[in-house]
Design a protein around this motif. Structure first.
Motif, PDB file in Angstrom:
ATOM      1  N   SER A  51       0.832  -1.219   0.000  1.00  0.00           N
ATOM      2  CA  SER A  51       0.000   0.000   0.000  1.00  0.00           C
ATOM      3  C   SER A  51       0.858   1.257   0.000  1.00  0.00           C
ATOM      4  N   VAL A  52       1.931   1.254   0.775  1.00  0.00           N
ATOM      5  CA  VAL A  52       2.848   2.403   0.765  1.00  0.00           C
ATOM      6  C   VAL A  52       3.446   2.568  -0.626  1.00  0.00           C
ATOM      7  N   CYS A  53       3.815   1.466  -1.251  1.00  0.00           N
ATOM      8  CA  CYS A  53       4.388   1.530  -2.600  1.00  0.00           C
ATOM      9  C   CYS A  53       3.393   2.111  -3.605  1.00  0.00           C
ATOM     10  N   ASN A  54       2.103   1.961  -3.344  1.00  0.00           N
ATOM     11  CA  ASN A  54       1.077   2.561  -4.204  1.00  0.00           C
ATOM     12  C   ASN A  54       1.136   4.082  -4.197  1.00  0.00           C
ATOM     13  N   THR A  55       1.770   4.669  -3.182  1.00  0.00           N
ATOM     14  CA  THR A  55       1.844   6.131  -3.079  1.00  0.00           C
ATOM     15  C   THR A  55       3.077   6.708  -3.767  1.00  0.00           C
ATOM     16  N   VAL A  56       3.902   5.852  -4.371  1.00  0.00           N
ATOM     17  CA  VAL A  56       5.128   6.303  -5.035  1.00  0.00           C
ATOM     18  C   VAL A  56       4.802   6.648  -6.486  1.00  0.00           C
ATOM     19  N   TYR A  57       4.952   7.925  -6.805  1.00  0.00           N
ATOM     20  CA  TYR A  57       4.648   8.401  -8.149  1.00  0.00           C
ATOM     21  C   TYR A  57       5.929   8.728  -8.907  1.00  0.00           C
ATOM     22  N   ASN A  58       5.818   9.321 -10.076  1.00  0.00           N
ATOM     23  CA  ASN A  58       6.933   9.542 -10.993  1.00  0.00           C
ATOM     24  C   ASN A  58       8.203  10.099 -10.353  1.00  0.00           C
ATOM     25  N   HIS A  59       8.090  11.182  -9.621  1.00  0.00           N
ATOM     26  CA  HIS A  59       9.290  11.833  -9.085  1.00  0.00           C
ATOM     27  C   HIS A  59       9.560  11.457  -7.631  1.00  0.00           C
ATOM     28  N   ASP A  60       8.806  10.524  -7.091  1.00  0.00           N
ATOM     29  CA  ASP A  60       8.986  10.096  -5.708  1.00  0.00           C
ATOM     30  C   ASP A  60      10.042   9.003  -5.620  1.00  0.00           C
ATOM     31  N   SER A  61      10.549   8.821  -4.401  1.00  0.00           N
ATOM     32  CA  SER A  61      11.444   7.705  -4.122  1.00  0.00           C
ATOM     33  C   SER A  61      11.170   7.214  -2.705  1.00  0.00           C
ATOM     34  N   LEU A  62      11.788   6.099  -2.361  1.00  0.00           N
ATOM     35  CA  LEU A  62      11.589   5.489  -1.048  1.00  0.00           C
ATOM     36  C   LEU A  62      12.889   5.513  -0.252  1.00  0.00           C
ATOM     37  N   LEU A  63      12.787   5.849   1.009  1.00  0.00           N
ATOM     38  CA  LEU A  63      13.881   5.732   1.957  1.00  0.00           C
ATOM     39  C   LEU A  63      13.405   4.738   3.009  1.00  0.00           C
ATOM     40  N   LEU A  64      14.012   3.561   3.033  1.00  0.00           N
ATOM     41  CA  LEU A  64      13.593   2.493   3.923  1.00  0.00           C
ATOM     42  C   LEU A  64      14.608   2.320   5.039  1.00  0.00           C
ATOM     43  N   LEU A  65      14.133   2.339   6.278  1.00  0.00           N
ATOM     44  CA  LEU A  65      14.976   2.070   7.438  1.00  0.00           C
ATOM     45  C   LEU A  65      14.478   0.797   8.087  1.00  0.00           C
TER      46      LEU A  65
ATOM     47  N   TRP B 287      11.991  -6.494  -0.130  1.00  0.00           N
ATOM     48  CA  TRP B 287      12.742  -6.677  -1.377  1.00  0.00           C
ATOM     49  C   TRP B 287      11.839  -7.273  -2.466  1.00  0.00           C
ATOM     50  N   LEU B 288      11.071  -8.292  -2.098  1.00  0.00           N
ATOM     51  CA  LEU B 288      10.195  -8.952  -3.080  1.00  0.00           C
ATOM     52  C   LEU B 288       9.163  -7.981  -3.656  1.00  0.00           C
ATOM     53  N   VAL B 289       8.555  -7.162  -2.792  1.00  0.00           N
ATOM     54  CA  VAL B 289       7.571  -6.185  -3.257  1.00  0.00           C
ATOM     55  C   VAL B 289       8.240  -5.162  -4.164  1.00  0.00           C
ATOM     56  N   LEU B 290       9.404  -4.673  -3.761  1.00  0.00           N
ATOM     57  CA  LEU B 290      10.121  -3.667  -4.568  1.00  0.00           C
ATOM     58  C   LEU B 290      10.492  -4.224  -5.942  1.00  0.00           C
ATOM     59  N   GLU B 291      10.984  -5.462  -5.976  1.00  0.00           N
ATOM     60  CA  GLU B 291      11.339  -6.093  -7.256  1.00  0.00           C
ATOM     61  C   GLU B 291      10.111  -6.271  -8.135  1.00  0.00           C
ATOM     62  N   LYS B 292       9.026  -6.756  -7.540  1.00  0.00           N
ATOM     63  CA  LYS B 292       7.783  -6.992  -8.291  1.00  0.00           C
ATOM     64  C   LYS B 292       7.260  -5.697  -8.916  1.00  0.00           C
ATOM     65  N   ARG B 293       7.383  -4.601  -8.178  1.00  0.00           N
ATOM     66  CA  ARG B 293       6.856  -3.311  -8.648  1.00  0.00           C
ATOM     67  C   ARG B 293       7.867  -2.510  -9.468  1.00  0.00           C
ATOM     68  N   GLY B 294       9.085  -2.997  -9.600  1.00  0.00           N
ATOM     69  CA  GLY B 294      10.106  -2.275 -10.354  1.00  0.00           C
ATOM     70  C   GLY B 294      10.569  -0.997  -9.662  1.00  0.00           C
ATOM     71  N   LEU B 295      10.587  -1.006  -8.333  1.00  0.00           N
ATOM     72  CA  LEU B 295      10.944   0.188  -7.566  1.00  0.00           C
ATOM     73  C   LEU B 295      12.364   0.161  -7.001  1.00  0.00           C
ATOM     74  N   MET B 296      13.151  -0.833  -7.357  1.00  0.00           N
ATOM     75  CA  MET B 296      14.489  -0.944  -6.774  1.00  0.00           C
ATOM     76  C   MET B 296      15.347   0.297  -7.059  1.00  0.00           C
ATOM     77  N   LYS B 297      15.253   0.840  -8.249  1.00  0.00           N
ATOM     78  CA  LYS B 297      16.074   2.006  -8.607  1.00  0.00           C
ATOM     79  C   LYS B 297      15.594   3.291  -7.948  1.00  0.00           C
ATOM     80  N   LYS B 298      14.421   3.251  -7.346  1.00  0.00           N
ATOM     81  CA  LYS B 298      13.877   4.423  -6.658  1.00  0.00           C
ATOM     82  C   LYS B 298      13.954   4.272  -5.145  1.00  0.00           C
ATOM     83  N   THR B 299      14.801   3.335  -4.684  1.00  0.00           N
ATOM     84  CA  THR B 299      14.828   2.999  -3.268  1.00  0.00           C
ATOM     85  C   THR B 299      16.226   3.098  -2.684  1.00  0.00           C
ATOM     86  N   LEU B 300      16.312   3.738  -1.524  1.00  0.00           N
ATOM     87  CA  LEU B 300      17.519   3.709  -0.697  1.00  0.00           C
ATOM     88  C   LEU B 300      17.160   2.894   0.536  1.00  0.00           C
ATOM     89  N   PHE B 301      17.804   1.757   0.700  1.00  0.00           N
ATOM     90  CA  PHE B 301      17.494   0.796   1.751  1.00  0.00           C
ATOM     91  C   PHE B 301      18.598   0.868   2.807  1.00  0.00           C
TER      92      PHE B 301
END
Length: 132
Positions: free
Chosen positions: A49-63, A76-90
């Protein structure tokens, strides 16, 4: 805009956020999420659900607590499935000083490299050693 997500085993994420907010006397903004990791299926739904809020210019900072936790693997599995790995700092091994720095600097620092330096410096400043 960066979405800040704190999570880990059990209630690590909510407890980490609460501690950081108490110390800083700040309020969490609408782009900060603390997810409970007690129930893996519920965590996955909430993280998705949080990943649903990530739009074009958004990114994720995960702690999170540790890289080998079951919730970290689910993330990791959700990020890979959604193609969000390049928009994520883990960030793994997060502490209260790390969370404080993330709350303050997530939208003030432009690049992930600058943010990494800032989070590292703030986290190291929070370390104290006492020898007997």
């Amino acid at each position: 805009m960066r979405k800040l997500v704190l999570f880990g085993e059990g209630n690590f994420g909510p407890a980490l956020l609460e501690s950081a907010l108490v110390v800083s006397q700040r309020e969490a903004d609408e782009n900060t999420f603390a997810l409970d990791g007690s129930n893996l299926m519920e965590f996955r739904r909430n993280f998705d659900s949080v990943c649903n809020t990530v739009y074009n210019h958004d990114s994720l900072l995960l702690l999170c607590d540790i890289s080998t936790s079951s919730v970290a693997r689910e993330a990791w599995l959700v990020l890979e499935k959604r193609g969000l790995m390049k928009k994520t700092l883990f960030v793994m091994g997060a502490s209260v000083p790390t969370a404080l720095a993330a709350l303050v600097f997530k939208d003030l620092v432009d690049t992930d490299q600058e943010l990494i330096k800032t989070l590292r410096a703030q986290s190291e400043q929070g370390l104290m050693f006492f020898e007997g």
